[in-house]
Scaffold this motif. Sequence first.
Motif, PDB file in Angstrom:
ATOM      1  N   ARG A   1       0.831  -1.210   0.000  1.00 21.21           N
ATOM      2  CA  ARG A   1       0.000   0.000   0.000  1.00 21.21           C
ATOM      3  C   ARG A   1       0.863   1.256   0.000  1.00 21.21           C
ATOM      4  NH1 ARG A   1      -3.272   2.885  -2.116  1.00 21.21           N
ATOM      5  NH2 ARG A   1      -4.636   4.234  -0.892  1.00 21.21           N
ATOM      6  N   VAL A   2       1.909   1.250   0.798  1.00 21.36           N
ATOM      7  CA  VAL A   2       2.809   2.398   0.847  1.00 21.36           C
ATOM      8  C   VAL A   2       3.465   2.628  -0.520  1.00 21.36           C
ATOM      9  CG1 VAL A   2       5.000   3.200   1.827  1.00 21.36           C
ATOM     10  CG2 VAL A   2       3.212   2.285   3.328  1.00 21.36           C
ATOM     11  N   ALA A   3       3.683   1.539  -1.254  1.00 25.25           N
ATOM     12  CA  ALA A   3       4.268   1.651  -2.596  1.00 25.25           C
ATOM     13  C   ALA A   3       3.251   2.123  -3.633  1.00 25.25           C
ATOM     14  CB  ALA A   3       4.854   0.303  -3.011  1.00 25.25           C
ATOM     15  N   GLY A   4       1.976   2.242  -3.234  1.00 21.08           N
ATOM     16  CA  GLY A   4       0.974   2.813  -4.133  1.00 21.08           C
ATOM     17  C   GLY A   4      -0.052   1.862  -4.690  1.00 21.08           C
ATOM     18  N   GLU A   5       0.014   0.573  -4.315  1.00 20.91           N
ATOM     19  CA  GLU A   5      -0.978  -0.369  -4.834  1.00 20.91           C
ATOM     20  C   GLU A   5      -2.350  -0.054  -4.238  1.00 20.91           C
ATOM     21  OE1 GLU A   5      -1.498  -5.217  -5.368  1.00 20.91           O
ATOM     22  OE2 GLU A   5       0.417  -4.355  -4.726  1.00 20.91           O
ATOM     23  N   PRO A   6      -3.404  -0.113  -5.048  1.00 19.28           N
ATOM     24  CA  PRO A   6      -4.739   0.215  -4.538  1.00 19.28           C
ATOM     25  C   PRO A   6      -5.149  -0.670  -3.366  1.00 19.28           C
ATOM     26  CG  PRO A   6      -4.759   0.177  -6.934  1.00 19.28           C
ATOM     27  CD  PRO A   6      -3.418  -0.365  -6.510  1.00 19.28           C
TER      28      PRO A   6
ATOM     29  N   THR B   1      -7.465   9.930 -23.961  1.00 13.36           N
ATOM     30  CA  THR B   1      -6.128   9.338 -23.929  1.00 13.36           C
ATOM     31  C   THR B   1      -5.089  10.279 -23.315  1.00 13.36           C
ATOM     32  OG1 THR B   1      -6.652   8.025 -25.893  1.00 13.36           O
ATOM     33  CG2 THR B   1      -4.322   8.311 -25.349  1.00 13.36           C
ATOM     34  N   ALA B   2      -5.117  11.543 -23.703  1.00 15.42           N
ATOM     35  CA  ALA B   2      -4.109  12.487 -23.213  1.00 15.42           C
ATOM     36  C   ALA B   2      -4.254  12.788 -21.733  1.00 15.42           C
ATOM     37  CB  ALA B   2      -4.197  13.783 -24.011  1.00 15.42           C
ATOM     38  N   ALA B   3      -5.448  12.522 -21.162  1.00 16.14           N
ATOM     39  CA  ALA B   3      -5.686  12.831 -19.755  1.00 16.14           C
ATOM     40  C   ALA B   3      -5.270  11.699 -18.821  1.00 16.14           C
ATOM     41  CB  ALA B   3      -7.165  13.156 -19.535  1.00 16.14           C
ATOM     42  N   ILE B   4      -4.933  10.552 -19.367  1.00 15.65           N
ATOM     43  CA  ILE B   4      -4.562   9.425 -18.514  1.00 15.65           C
ATOM     44  C   ILE B   4      -3.331   9.756 -17.668  1.00 15.65           C
ATOM     45  CG2 ILE B   4      -3.680   7.050 -18.543  1.00 15.65           C
ATOM     46  CD1 ILE B   4      -5.561   6.510 -20.883  1.00 15.65           C
ATOM     47  N   ALA B   5      -2.417  10.516 -18.231  1.00 17.95           N
ATOM     48  CA  ALA B   5      -1.204  10.889 -17.490  1.00 17.95           C
ATOM     49  C   ALA B   5      -1.510  11.740 -16.267  1.00 17.95           C
ATOM     50  CB  ALA B   5      -0.247  11.639 -18.411  1.00 17.95           C
ATOM     51  N   LEU B   6      -2.683  12.346 -16.232  1.00 15.42           N
ATOM     52  CA  LEU B   6      -3.070  13.212 -15.122  1.00 15.42           C
ATOM     53  C   LEU B   6      -3.852  12.472 -14.048  1.00 15.42           C
ATOM     54  CD1 LEU B   6      -4.249  16.284 -17.248  1.00 15.42           C
ATOM     55  CD2 LEU B   6      -1.957  15.835 -16.320  1.00 15.42           C
TER      56      LEU B   6
ATOM     57  N   ARG C   1      -3.465   5.072 -12.437  1.00 18.13           N
ATOM     58  CA  ARG C   1      -2.674   5.112 -13.666  1.00 18.13           C
ATOM     59  C   ARG C   1      -1.668   3.965 -13.739  1.00 18.13           C
ATOM     60  NH1 ARG C   1      -0.182   9.735 -12.728  1.00 18.13           N
ATOM     61  NH2 ARG C   1       1.726   8.697 -12.018  1.00 18.13           N
ATOM     62  N   ASP C   2      -1.078   3.629 -12.604  1.00 15.96           N
ATOM     63  CA  ASP C   2       0.014   2.659 -12.611  1.00 15.96           C
ATOM     64  C   ASP C   2      -0.434   1.220 -12.346  1.00 15.96           C
ATOM     65  OD1 ASP C   2       1.643   4.846 -13.014  1.00 15.96           O
ATOM     66  OD2 ASP C   2       2.269   4.995 -10.921  1.00 15.96           O
TER      67      ASP C   2
END
Length: 255
Positions: A41-46, A167-172, A178-179
Motif C-alpha cells: 500500500r505504501v508503494a501505491g498499490e490500490p 487518452t491524453a488525460a490518462i497521465a493526469l 494510472r500505474d
Amino acid sequence: MAYDELVRRLRAAGCVFAEDEARLLLGAAEGDVLEGLVARRVAGEPLEYLLGWVDFAGVRVTVTSGVFIPRQRTAHLVELAAAALPAAGVAVDLCCGSGAIALAVLAQRPDAEVHAADVDPLSVACARENLTPVGGTVHLGDLDTPLPASLRGRVDVLVANVPYVPTAAIALMPAESRDHEPRGLVDGGTDGLEVVRRLAARAPRWLAPAGRVLVETGAAQAAVAADAFARAGLAAGVHHDDERGATVVSGTMPS
C-alpha cells in the motif's frame, strides 16, 4: 503492528483516509502478512486489490488485481438503473468489470433478469465470482457481441460504465489508478467517447420499447454523448449528482 504506527505510515505515504485504511488492513491480516500488505500500500498499490473487495452501492464486491475498481460515484448509475427497471425486468451491464453495477442492481431488484459482459477474461472471471451465486449471467466478448440473440428487443435497462478518460488525460490520473489498473480499462480514445459512440449505435437493437441505456461520462462530455444517443434515435437526457460528482447520460427507446 499498532494502529497509531500504521496510520502514521499510511499518512506519510499520502493516503488521504489513513485512519480508515489502517482499520481495514488490521482487520484483514496480522504479522508478516500485514507487513507485506502495508508495504504494497505504501508503494501505491490500490487498497481494494490488497483487501480483495470493495464496498460499493450497498454490496461487497470481490475485486481482483487487474480488474477495474468500481468508483463510489458510479452508485448514481446503479440508482438510476434500478429505478428504471420494471417488475421482473431485464438488465444488461456492459463493460462490466467486476460486475459491481449488476450486483448492486440485483441487490435492489432481486426479481430482475441480469446479464453482464466484458471483453477481458480476468474481469469476466471476477464478475462470475460475484454474480453467479445471485443468479446473474456473465458473457465474454466485446461490448454487446456475446449477448444471446434472445435478448434482442427485450432489455429494459442497458447500463455501461465504459472507458471514458481521454487518452491524453490518462497521465493526469492519480498514480494508483494510472500505474495499477490496465490502461484499456480507462482509455476512451481521443475525446474519451469512442466506446460511448459504439454503444449508442448498438443499444437500440437490444432495448425493449421505452427501454433505457445509461452510461457514465465526465460532465464536460455529457452534451456530446447525449448527441450520440439522439443520433441513434433515442431520447437523450443528462443526470447529475453533484454530491458524488457523477454524470450519467441516458437514451430512451421510443415506446
